[in-house]
Write a protein that holds these residues in place. Structure first.
Motif, PDB file in Angstrom:
ATOM      1  N   GLU A  56       0.908  -1.187  -0.160  1.00 20.53           N
ATOM      2  CA  GLU A  56       0.058   0.033   0.182  1.00 20.53           C
ATOM      3  C   GLU A  56       1.004   1.475  -0.056  1.00 20.53           C
ATOM      4  O   GLU A  56       2.074   1.232   0.481  1.00 20.53           O
ATOM      5  N   TRP A  58       0.264   5.247   1.032  1.00 21.84           N
ATOM      6  CA  TRP A  58      -0.612   6.004   1.927  1.00 21.84           C
ATOM      7  C   TRP A  58      -0.121   7.659   1.469  1.00 21.84           C
ATOM      8  O   TRP A  58       1.237   8.108   1.640  1.00 21.84           O
ATOM      9  N   ARG A 103      -2.629  10.464   9.984  1.00 23.36           N
ATOM     10  CA  ARG A 103      -2.061   9.971   9.046  1.00 23.36           C
ATOM     11  C   ARG A 103      -0.833  10.681   8.845  1.00 23.36           C
ATOM     12  O   ARG A 103       0.359   9.947   8.568  1.00 23.36           O
ATOM     13  N   THR A 124      -7.417  11.500   3.324  1.00 17.49           N
ATOM     14  CA  THR A 124      -6.536  10.331   3.044  1.00 17.49           C
ATOM     15  C   THR A 124      -6.725   9.611   1.757  1.00 17.49           C
ATOM     16  O   THR A 124      -7.883   9.243   1.476  1.00 17.49           O
ATOM     17  N   ARG A 126      -5.394   5.888  -0.116  1.00 13.31           N
ATOM     18  CA  ARG A 126      -4.577   4.726  -0.175  1.00 13.31           C
ATOM     19  C   ARG A 126      -4.492   4.417  -1.419  1.00 13.31           C
ATOM     20  O   ARG A 126      -5.663   4.044  -2.404  1.00 13.31           O
TER      21      ARG A 126
END
Length: 131
Positions: A56, A58, A103, A124, A126
């Motif tokens: 992932e 971010w 985050r 956010t 992802r």
């Protein structure tokens, strides 16, 4: 969005579009997010700050769904991310239930400080990277 936030958004995005982003895109180690333009269909590359965690990637958008790259993701979530000079394909997902301020603490400090400073509607994102 307040009048102040609107003026701030216009000033910052103008500076980013015409000065910061063109310079950043030329830096070989700059992380880039490539989306497909929702009206043009052309690749759009945006310098971003983020962190890879396993499969992932971010990041936090400063302007949420007002950011062009977020709008492009909503139209077509297939993206590419250049991390340490290598391109990776993946699928991007806005994550509105995530706490973007929390985050930012796990993302690169310099970029996170700028996002906090100029951002008006943090969101956010992802990216699930393909193997």
């Amino acid at each position: 969005m307040s009048r102040y936030d609107e003026i701030k958004h216009r000033a910052v995005t103008t500076l980013q579009r015409w000065v910061a982003n063109p310079l950043s895109r030329r830096m070989p180690r700059q992380v880039l997010l490539e989306t497909t333009g929702r009206t043009s269909g052309q690749p759009r590359r945006t310098p971003v700050g983020g962190t890879r965690v396993g499969q992932e990637f971010w990041l936090v958008s400063e302007y949420g769904d007002k950011s062009h790259y977020v709008r492009n993701i909503m139209a077509d979530p297939r993206v590419r991310v250049r991390i340490k000079g290598t391109w990776h394909t993946g699928t991007a997902h806005p994550v509105p239930e995530d706490d973007p301020r929390a985050r930012l603490k796990s993302l690169p400090k310099g970029n996170s400080a700028m996002v906090r400073l100029v951002g008006t509607n943090l969101l956010t994102v992802r990216v699930d990277l393909d193997s």
